[in-house]
Design an enzyme around this catalytic site. Structure first.
Site, PDB file in Angstrom:
ATOM      1  N   TRP A   1       0.840  -1.394   0.108  1.00 52.44           N
ATOM      2  CA  TRP A   1       0.059   0.047  -0.219  1.00 52.44           C
ATOM      3  C   TRP A   1       0.791   1.400   0.010  1.00 52.44           C
ATOM      4  O   TRP A   1       1.673   1.798   1.191  1.00 52.44           O
ATOM      5  CB  TRP A   1      -1.076  -0.505   1.313  1.00 52.44           C
TER       6      TRP A   1
ATOM      7  N   HIS B   1      -6.919   2.579   2.293  1.00 55.06           N
ATOM      8  CA  HIS B   1      -7.790   1.142   1.587  1.00 55.06           C
ATOM      9  C   HIS B   1      -8.881   1.215   2.900  1.00 55.06           C
ATOM     10  O   HIS B   1      -8.558   2.395   3.307  1.00 55.06           O
ATOM     11  CB  HIS B   1      -7.486  -0.430   2.026  1.00 55.06           C
TER      12      HIS B   1
ATOM     13  N   ARG C   1      -3.499   6.201  -3.223  1.00 56.42           N
ATOM     14  CA  ARG C   1      -2.121   5.793  -2.572  1.00 56.42           C
ATOM     15  C   ARG C   1      -1.050   5.907  -3.764  1.00 56.42           C
ATOM     16  O   ARG C   1      -1.647   6.828  -4.547  1.00 56.42           O
ATOM     17  CB  ARG C   1      -2.701   4.190  -3.205  1.00 56.42           C
TER      18      ARG C   1
ATOM     19  N   GLN D   1     -13.033   2.596  -2.170  1.00 58.24           N
ATOM     20  CA  GLN D   1     -13.057   1.669  -2.351  1.00 58.24           C
ATOM     21  C   GLN D   1     -14.539   1.402  -1.829  1.00 58.24           C
ATOM     22  O   GLN D   1     -15.285   1.914  -0.431  1.00 58.24           O
ATOM     23  CB  GLN D   1     -12.086   0.980  -1.253  1.00 58.24           C
TER      24      GLN D   1
ATOM     25  N   VAL E   1      -5.895 -11.329   6.856  1.00 56.59           N
ATOM     26  CA  VAL E   1      -7.036 -12.661   6.427  1.00 56.59           C
ATOM     27  C   VAL E   1      -6.347 -13.567   6.838  1.00 56.59           C
ATOM     28  O   VAL E   1      -5.726 -14.019   5.800  1.00 56.59           O
ATOM     29  CB  VAL E   1      -8.524 -12.165   5.257  1.00 56.59           C
TER      30      VAL E   1
ATOM     31  N   ALA F   1     -13.953 -10.762   5.619  1.00 53.82           N
ATOM     32  CA  ALA F   1     -14.323  -9.317   5.018  1.00 53.82           C
ATOM     33  C   ALA F   1     -13.843  -9.816   3.390  1.00 53.82           C
ATOM     34  O   ALA F   1     -13.234 -10.295   3.282  1.00 53.82           O
ATOM     35  CB  ALA F   1     -13.222  -8.635   5.630  1.00 53.82           C
TER      36      ALA F   1
HETATM   37  C1  FA5 Z   1      -6.780  -3.659  -0.804  1.00 56.67           C
HETATM   38  O1  FA5 Z   1      -6.763  -2.550  -0.425  1.00 56.67           O
HETATM   39  C2  FA5 Z   1      -8.114  -4.688   0.965  1.00 56.67           C
HETATM   40  N1  FA5 Z   1      -7.827  -4.228   1.648  1.00 56.67           N
HETATM   41  C3  FA5 Z   1      -8.787  -5.458   0.749  1.00 56.67           C
HETATM   42  C4  FA5 Z   1      -8.993  -6.475   1.620  1.00 56.67           C
HETATM   43  C5  FA5 Z   1     -10.204  -6.032   2.182  1.00 56.67           C
HETATM   44  C6  FA5 Z   1      -8.915  -7.746   1.297  1.00 56.67           C
HETATM   45  C7  FA5 Z   1     -10.504  -7.140   3.088  1.00 56.67           C
HETATM   46  C8  FA5 Z   1      -9.204  -8.990   2.498  1.00 56.67           C
HETATM   47  C9  FA5 Z   1     -10.253  -8.004   2.816  1.00 56.67           C
HETATM   48  P1  FA5 Z   1      -6.113  -4.292  -2.581  1.00 56.67           P
HETATM   49  O2  FA5 Z   1      -4.850  -3.338  -2.349  1.00 56.67           O
HETATM   50  O3  FA5 Z   1      -6.299  -5.255  -3.654  1.00 56.67           O
HETATM   51  O4  FA5 Z   1      -6.671  -5.077  -1.189  1.00 56.67           O
HETATM   52  O5  FA5 Z   1      -7.057  -3.243  -3.392  1.00 56.67           O
HETATM   53  C10 FA5 Z   1      -8.733  -3.574  -3.246  1.00 56.67           C
HETATM   54  C11 FA5 Z   1      -9.026  -2.636  -4.898  1.00 56.67           C
HETATM   55  O6  FA5 Z   1      -9.218  -1.560  -4.643  1.00 56.67           O
HETATM   56  C12 FA5 Z   1      -8.433  -3.850  -6.221  1.00 56.67           C
HETATM   57  O7  FA5 Z   1      -9.514  -4.870  -6.309  1.00 56.67           O
HETATM   58  C13 FA5 Z   1      -9.130  -2.653  -7.297  1.00 56.67           C
HETATM   59  O8  FA5 Z   1     -10.139  -2.381  -7.491  1.00 56.67           O
HETATM   60  C14 FA5 Z   1      -9.574  -1.059  -5.773  1.00 56.67           C
HETATM   61  N2  FA5 Z   1      -7.358  -0.337  -5.927  1.00 56.67           N
HETATM   62  C15 FA5 Z   1      -6.674  -0.980  -5.774  1.00 56.67           C
HETATM   63  N3  FA5 Z   1      -5.839  -0.003  -5.741  1.00 56.67           N
HETATM   64  C16 FA5 Z   1      -6.321   1.163  -7.002  1.00 56.67           C
HETATM   65  C17 FA5 Z   1      -6.030   2.608  -8.092  1.00 56.67           C
HETATM   66  N4  FA5 Z   1      -4.725   2.780  -7.635  1.00 56.67           N
HETATM   67  N5  FA5 Z   1      -6.704   2.561  -8.610  1.00 56.67           N
HETATM   68  C18 FA5 Z   1      -7.937   2.208  -8.012  1.00 56.67           C
HETATM   69  N6  FA5 Z   1      -8.203   1.304  -7.951  1.00 56.67           N
HETATM   70  C19 FA5 Z   1      -7.629   0.640  -7.073  1.00 56.67           C
END
Ligand code: FA5
Length: 353
Positions: free
Chosen positions: A160, A184, A210, A224, A267, A321
């Site tokens: 992240w 997130h 981010r 999100q 998780v 989650a």
């Molecule tokens: C997470 O941020 C975890 N907090 C998700 C999670 C929650 C997992 C609870 C398990 C349990 P991730 O980095 O993969 O995971 O981001 C989740 C979603 O946010 C991605 O699938 C995407 O749809 C969106 N996302 C992430 N980064 C970006 C970005 N830079 N721009 C747009 N959408 C994004």
């Protein structure tokens, strides 16, 4: 050297005042006031002449005084006339309006596409008994990382890319906690569990940030939607059933769902969830990059360390989650090719939704 007679001054003053009045826009209160101050005001030209009268011989003083007063009256009267003329002209113009002309159409605003899809996602979960809660975008690292089993200096934090908020040394808390823009919506897991006992069933929409280079699928600001369920006897089957039902509601009744192992420190086990591509029904196309599947979120069973960190009894409670990106979901659904359209405020894009 002899002083010019005040009557000569008055003649010039009268000419100046009247010619300025001729071009004065009397519908502009600022312009009228400026004219009045210049010629009739306390330090205006006429008052200055009147003040100078004292220095004149008595017979000239009387004559010049009378002339000055009469000029004052004359200028005030001419100003009033000019005002009346302007009002009459305005009224005549108003009467010449054709009130039978059709009016101009009002352009109706609409909700931003991100807001529309977030509302749709949340109401799908609300109908399944989830409560919507929201939390701060400026967050403590404790909630964004520590409580989620991502300790300081752990390499998992690199996943992240974080935008940190600078804090002056004097205002840092004793435990050295730092402030950041949440990366997130998962920090709301700790915040929700800290203030209530199970059962928990919440959905958390919100903005995240981010420190990322942007491209067609990555923005530095995006939304999100997080989900959290904790209760006695919650299993992985509940996770699958809930998310399967969600996919059916958002993407249609015939969608197939696939879960694959993935890693998130908060998780265990962790998964990512994909749906079969609605562009090609799983056969392979440009939308799914020929894989037949489209990944839509990360999910998993809440790690016992996360439950323990907020004081929950891990022998009694389990939970799941998940977290998804609504812009990415909207892109898939509407065939939007570049995520950067969402925040570039171009009406040609926004008014399509
Ligand atoms: C997470 O941020 C975890 N907090 C998700 C999670 C929650 C997992 C609870 C398990 C349990 P991730 O980095 O993969 O995971 O981001 C989740 C979603 O946010 C991605 O699938 C995407 O749809 C969106 N996302 C992430 N980064 C970006 C970005 N830079 N721009 C747009 N959408 C994004």
């Amino acid at each position: 050297m002899t002083e010019p007679l005040p009557t000569t001054d008055l003649k010039q003053l009268s000419e100046d005042a009247l010619s300025a009045l001729q071009v004065l826009d009397t519908s502009d209160p600022g312009a009228v006031e400026k004219w009045r101050v210049e010629f009739l005001g306390r330090n205006g030209r006429l008052t200055t002449v009147l003040r100078g009268l004292g220095a004149l011989p008595a017979e000239q003083r009387r004559e010049a005084g009378a002339a000055a007063n009469s000029l004052k009256e004359q200028l005030e009267q001419r100003l009033e006339e000019k005002r009346t003329q302007t009002l009459a002209a305005q009224a005549a113009r108003a009467e010449s309006l054709d009130i039978s002309l059709p009016g101009r159409r009002m352009r109706r605003g609409r909700l931003h596409p991100s807001t529309q899809i977030i509302r749709e996602i949340c109401s799908a979960f609300n109908e399944m008994g989830f409560q919507t809660v929201e939390g701060p975008e400026v967050e403590w690292e404790r909630y964004n990382f520590d409580l989620l089993n991502i300790p300081r200096d752990h390499p998992a934090r690199d996943k992240w890319d974080t935008i940190w908020i600078e804090q002056p040394e004097s205002r840092r808390p004793p435990d050295g906690q730092r402030i950041l823009l949440r990366t997130h919506t998962s920090p709301m897991q700790g915040r929700v569990m800290e203030r209530q006992q199970p059962p928990v069933r919440v959905i958390v929409p919100g903005k995240c940030y981010r420190f990322e280079a942007t491209d067609a699928t990555h923005e530095w600001q995006f939304h999100q939607v997080e989900g959290l369920v904790v209760d006695e006897g919650v299993t992985f089957a509940d996770l699958k059933g809930t998310l399967y039902e969600f996919a059916r509601r958002i993407f249609g009744a015939n969608r197939r769902v696939r879960f694959r192992c993935d890693f998130f420190p908060f998780v265990e086990p962790g998964v990512d969830m994909s749906i079969d591509c609605f562009g090609c029904d799983g056969k392979g196309c440009r939308i799914c990059k020929n894989s037949g599947w489209i990944e839509i979120m990360g999910a998993g069973m809440v790690h016992p360390k996360v439950l323990a960190a907020v004081g929950y009894d891990t022998a009694r409670y389990t939970g799941f989650a998940f977290g998804m990106g609504p812009e990415r979901i909207a892109m898939l659904r509407y065939g939007i090719e570049d995520i950067r359209h969402f925040f570039s405020n171009d009406l040609r894009f926004l008014s399509q939704f």
